[in-house]
Design a protein around this motif. Structure first.
Motif, PDB file in Angstrom:
ATOM      1  N   ILE A   1       0.867  -1.189   0.000  1.00  8.79           N
ATOM      2  CA  ILE A   1       0.000   0.000   0.000  1.00  8.79           C
ATOM      3  C   ILE A   1       0.896   1.229   0.000  1.00  8.79           C
ATOM      4  CG2 ILE A   1      -0.216   0.000   2.545  1.00  8.79           C
ATOM      5  CD1 ILE A   1      -3.092   1.129   2.061  1.00  8.79           C
ATOM      6  N   ARG A   2       0.518   2.196  -0.825  1.00 11.93           N
ATOM      7  CA  ARG A   2       1.256   3.453  -0.887  1.00 11.93           C
ATOM      8  C   ARG A   2       0.316   4.582  -0.513  1.00 11.93           C
ATOM      9  NH1 ARG A   2       4.658   3.726  -6.523  1.00 11.93           N
ATOM     10  NH2 ARG A   2       6.606   2.897  -5.682  1.00 11.93           N
ATOM     11  N   PHE A   3       0.891   5.603   0.108  1.00 13.08           N
ATOM     12  CA  PHE A   3       0.083   6.770   0.445  1.00 13.08           C
ATOM     13  C   PHE A   3       0.561   8.021  -0.291  1.00 13.08           C
ATOM     14  CE2 PHE A   3      -0.277   3.889   4.075  1.00 13.08           C
ATOM     15  CZ  PHE A   3      -1.663   3.820   4.209  1.00 13.08           C
ATOM     16  N   HIS A   4       1.797   7.965  -0.824  1.00 10.53           N
ATOM     17  CA  HIS A   4       2.370   9.208  -1.340  1.00 10.53           C
ATOM     18  C   HIS A   4       3.395   8.997  -2.459  1.00 10.53           C
ATOM     19  CE1 HIS A   4       3.923  13.321  -1.154  1.00 10.53           C
ATOM     20  NE2 HIS A   4       5.131  12.822  -1.093  1.00 10.53           N
ATOM     21  N   ALA A   5       4.286   8.026  -2.262  1.00 10.10           N
ATOM     22  CA  ALA A   5       5.437   7.883  -3.156  1.00 10.10           C
ATOM     23  C   ALA A   5       5.015   7.655  -4.611  1.00 10.10           C
ATOM     24  CB  ALA A   5       6.316   6.722  -2.681  1.00 10.10           C
ATOM     25  N   GLY A   6       5.888   8.053  -5.520  1.00  9.23           N
ATOM     26  CA  GLY A   6       5.629   7.826  -6.941  1.00  9.23           C
ATOM     27  C   GLY A   6       4.485   8.668  -7.491  1.00  9.23           C
ATOM     28  N   GLY A   7       4.258   9.836  -6.891  1.00 12.49           N
ATOM     29  CA  GLY A   7       3.187  10.710  -7.382  1.00 12.49           C
ATOM     30  C   GLY A   7       1.803  10.150  -7.110  1.00 12.49           C
ATOM     31  N   ALA A   8       1.670   9.380  -6.024  1.00 10.98           N
ATOM     32  CA  ALA A   8       0.409   8.660  -5.762  1.00 10.98           C
ATOM     33  C   ALA A   8      -0.774   9.562  -5.421  1.00 10.98           C
ATOM     34  CB  ALA A   8       0.617   7.642  -4.648  1.00 10.98           C
ATOM     35  N   ASN A   9      -0.514  10.816  -5.046  1.00  9.12           N
ATOM     36  CA  ASN A   9      -1.619  11.678  -4.621  1.00  9.12           C
ATOM     37  C   ASN A   9      -2.296  12.461  -5.745  1.00  9.12           C
ATOM     38  OD1 ASN A   9       0.546  12.178  -1.939  1.00  9.12           O
ATOM     39  ND2 ASN A   9      -1.414  11.151  -1.695  1.00  9.12           N
ATOM     40  N   PHE A  10      -1.631  12.548  -6.895  1.00  4.53           N
ATOM     41  CA  PHE A  10      -2.168  13.406  -7.961  1.00  4.53           C
ATOM     42  C   PHE A  10      -3.388  12.751  -8.626  1.00  4.53           C
ATOM     43  CE2 PHE A  10      -2.342  15.441 -12.134  1.00  4.53           C
ATOM     44  CZ  PHE A  10      -2.256  16.773 -11.754  1.00  4.53           C
ATOM     45  N   PRO A  11      -4.542  13.438  -8.624  1.00  4.55           N
ATOM     46  CA  PRO A  11      -5.790  12.816  -9.103  1.00  4.55           C
ATOM     47  C   PRO A  11      -5.935  12.917 -10.620  1.00  4.55           C
ATOM     48  CG  PRO A  11      -6.276  15.014  -8.268  1.00  4.55           C
ATOM     49  CD  PRO A  11      -4.780  14.813  -8.100  1.00  4.55           C
ATOM     50  N   TRP A  12      -5.156  12.143 -11.323  1.00  2.00           N
ATOM     51  CA  TRP A  12      -5.122  12.175 -12.785  1.00  2.00           C
ATOM     52  C   TRP A  12      -6.521  12.119 -13.382  1.00  2.00           C
ATOM     53  CZ3 TRP A  12      -0.509  13.204 -14.885  1.00  2.00           C
ATOM     54  CH2 TRP A  12       0.622  12.941 -14.115  1.00  2.00           C
ATOM     55  N   ARG A  13      -6.802  13.019 -14.289  1.00  3.13           N
ATOM     56  CA  ARG A  13      -8.090  13.012 -14.964  1.00  3.13           C
ATOM     57  C   ARG A  13      -8.213  11.797 -15.891  1.00  3.13           C
ATOM     58  NH1 ARG A  13     -10.904  17.517 -15.824  1.00  3.13           N
ATOM     59  NH2 ARG A  13     -10.554  17.605 -18.054  1.00  3.13           N
ATOM     60  N   SER A  14      -7.064  11.302 -16.308  1.00  2.00           N
ATOM     61  CA  SER A  14      -7.087  10.104 -17.150  1.00  2.00           C
ATOM     62  C   SER A  14      -7.499   8.873 -16.329  1.00  2.00           C
ATOM     63  CB  SER A  14      -5.703   9.890 -17.760  1.00  2.00           C
ATOM     64  OG  SER A  14      -4.683  10.112 -16.803  1.00  2.00           O
ATOM     65  N   THR A  15      -7.118   8.861 -15.043  1.00  5.25           N
ATOM     66  CA  THR A  15      -7.544   7.750 -14.182  1.00  5.25           C
ATOM     67  C   THR A  15      -9.066   7.814 -14.003  1.00  5.25           C
ATOM     68  OG1 THR A  15      -5.451   7.997 -12.999  1.00  5.25           O
ATOM     69  CG2 THR A  15      -7.109   6.574 -11.998  1.00  5.25           C
ATOM     70  N   ALA A  16      -9.570   9.034 -13.829  1.00  8.80           N
ATOM     71  CA  ALA A  16     -11.027   9.207 -13.720  1.00  8.80           C
ATOM     72  C   ALA A  16     -11.710   8.646 -14.962  1.00  8.80           C
ATOM     73  CB  ALA A  16     -11.360  10.696 -13.553  1.00  8.80           C
ATOM     74  N   ALA A  17     -11.151   8.968 -16.123  1.00  5.74           N
ATOM     75  CA  ALA A  17     -11.755   8.523 -17.380  1.00  5.74           C
ATOM     76  C   ALA A  17     -11.727   7.001 -17.501  1.00  5.74           C
ATOM     77  CB  ALA A  17     -11.024   9.170 -18.560  1.00  5.74           C
TER      78      ALA A  17
END
Lengths: 391, 193
Positions: A290-306
């Motif tokens: 489980i990651r909470f932050h590393a690797g840019g994990a917090n950025f809410p990519w609009r592509s992920t939403a799509a």
């Protein structure tokens, strides 16, 4: 100056850590906030409380605000997902009978190879495969569908909602043959000998966003200062959680009666990435389970939403194009950029990306030039190029 | 008017009876209670209710959500109750702690009396729970004050009445509650021994 109290809803899971740590380690106080943490018992309750003003923000399944944006839910004011607060943390478990048969064909319960686990399961599964997930609109449902898509198991698959604390029972009683759930509930099923862990969620998709920080749009727009303060406090808690030395402390805090009310021995498995995969006590190390932050994990990519919206649209017979656009609009990359720069967050140059393209950690164009993303590949190599514009 | 079939999902027998009672069985609806949450989805699909009532904090709500969104041709659609014309009732229900799932197409005027009755009953539960919590808290405070008194009696060689008087005076001087002062004293004493 007295602190402003925010009412935050959470469901007791290890991925609620960012809110709990935010309150306990002082990140909330640092922003002049006090977190009134409200323990909730279902995702429907979380959505209803947020929608009717019973809480100010929620720890929520990432696909849930998307479902709301697509009209799949009660008619509440619009929800915004301000940031992701966890990635991974799910595991797939099979019941004891299937585990036995897998063992019989020589499967080693390696926990990390989705292709191999799927092929092995296909050899031993019956004519139907009932899989439990915590909610209709969940990352777990997406992972299960993706994992079995195109395989001989796909036509046999049916997905059923089972509340996480009841997953182990549902597996033991035969109500479901397998499940995909967030920790600690997968480990709980192993502990009660109801089943064995077959696969980590991250073995299917390397960067599955699991929970987000969700607020109403009325709040993000009416209270920009408080929104920013909350996001910064939670973001710093996420960063703290991904410093390996802090995980042990996090286990202690989360296990308390006020929060998860579990033995630390159970909650630490997911947080430390040391999973007991069978009741016999075989342990698998899965770094970054489980990651909470590393690797840019917090950025809410609009592509992920799509990507997630397309899946929901297909399952509910909606127009995928409209769904992808509606979903992209509630993932507030603009709020992320506006409010988290001050906390020191690096910002990627774009707000959408090709999902699934990175098999290794990859540096990307960013404001400070320090951003390393990913990996985010799917086990089957699928990529998703979002047909929406970034902003 | 045809009878409505209502299901109450509630594990606690006592509460379930009170809810059924509050709905006024006399009005001629068929009310069934499901107390066992295993296989909930299957049982509801079999019973084909018009209305399902459930505590808003019941984890099994998420199972009902799935039924509400099920779109298979064989499924009878169970819409989520949010009568979009009556936001106030929705809010009242959520505040009272009850959530209702209503079959698609049921007339709002048929839903309202049932939901109103359920809201009233859940309000009562809420009140009882709050009172119980208040009673427990009061008992807890009583215990702390007793311990603080005992500490004072021992440390200063005074009797119980004098010990309480001292606690009360300190509380009044500081504009705080006796229980808070007692709590501090007990904590400090714990550190000193």
């Amino acid at each position: 100056m007295s602190a402003t109290t925010l009412r935050l809803g959470y469901v007791p899971l290890i991925d609620a850590a960012p809110l709990i740590i935010g309150a306990e380690i002082g990140f909330a106080a640092e922003e002049g906030l006090e977190f009134d943490l409200i323990r909730l018992r279902s995702w429907a309750q979380s959505r209803d409380m947020l929608g009717t003003g019973g809480i100010d923000a929620a720890h929520m399944l990432v696909p849930l605000p998307i479902a709301q944006a697509l009209g799949l839910g009660p008619d509440y004011p619009a929800f915004d997902l301000a940031m992701f607060i966890s990635q991974g943390g799910q595991a797939i478990a099979v019941n004891a009978a299937l585990a036995e048969r897998l063992r019989g064909i020589g499967h080693g319960f390696g926990f990390g190879d989705a292709q191999e686990a799927r092929d092995a399961l296909a050899q031993v599964a019956g004519p139907s495969l009932r899989v439990g997930v915590p909610f209709t609109f969940s990352t777990q449902a997406h992972l299960v569908r993706h994992w079995l898509k195109g395989s001989v198991l796909e036509p046999r698959l049916s997905i059923h909602t089972v509340p996480p604390p009841m997953m182990a029972d549902a597996l033991a009683s035969g109500e479901v043959d397998a499940f995909c759930v967030g920790e600690p509930w997968a480990s709980y099923a192993v502990e009660t000998a109801a089943g064995a862990l077959l696969l980590a969620g991250r073995a299917i998709w390397n960067a599955p966003p699991e929970k987000g920080l969700v607020l109403t749009r009325a709040f993000t727009e009416g209270e920009p200062e408080l929104t920013g303060a909350l996001m910064r406090a939670v973001w710093r808690a996420c960063r703290w959680l991904d410093i390996p030395e802090n995980r042990g402390t996090a286990v202690e805090i989360l296990s308390r009666p006020d929060y998860l009310n579990l033995s630390p021995e159970l909650s630490e498995r997911g947080l430390l990435g040391r999973l007991h995969v069978t009741p016999q006590g075989e342990v698998r190390h899965f770094p970054d389970f489980i990651r909470f932050h590393a690797g840019g994990a917090n950025f809410p990519w609009r592509s992920t939403a799509a990507l997630l919206a397309r899946g929901i649209a297909e399952a509910h017979h909606l127009d995928p194009q409209a769904a992808m656009e509606a979903a992209g609009a509630c993932f507030r990359t603009d709020l992320y950029r506006r409010h988290l720069r001050a906390a020191g967050a690096d910002m990627p140059g774009a707000s959408a990306r090709i999902e699934g393209a990175m098999t290794h950690p990859t540096p990307v164009a960013s404001e400070k030039g320090q951003m390393i993303l990913g990996p985010d590949a799917f086990f089957d190599g699928e990529t998703f190029d979002p047909p929406i514009y970034s902003r | 008017m045809p009878k409505l079939s209502i299901i109450v999902v509630e594990r606690d027998r006592e509460r379930a009876l009170r809810i059924v009672d509050g709905l006024g069985g006399a009005e001629g609806h068929e009310i069934a209670v499901i107390s066992e949450e295993t296989g909930l989805a299957r049982r509801i699909t079999e019973l084909k209710p018009d209305i399902v009532l459930i505590d808003i904090a019941n984890p099994s709500r998420d199972v009902l959500e799935e039924l509400a969104f099920a779109s298979g041709p064989m499924d009878r659609p169970v819409a989520m109750f949010v009568d979009r014309s009556d936001e106030q009732m929705t809010r009242a229900a959520i505040e009272a702690g009850v959530s209702a799932y209503v079959v698609d197409g049921l007339q709002p005027d048929r839903i309202k009396p049932i939901l109103d009755a359920a809201i009233a009953r859940f309000h009562m539960f809420h009140k009882m729970r709050t009172e119980l919590a208040a009673t427990r808290a009061a008992l807890e405070e009583r215990k702390i004050i007793d311990r603080a008194k005992a500490i004072l009696m021992k440390a200063r060689g005074i009797d119980e009445e004098a010990a309480y008087a001292l606690l009360r005076k300190t509380a009044m001087d500081q504009g705080r509650r006796v229980a808070d002062i007692a709590q501090q004293l007990v904590m400090a004493a714990g550190l000193l021994t």
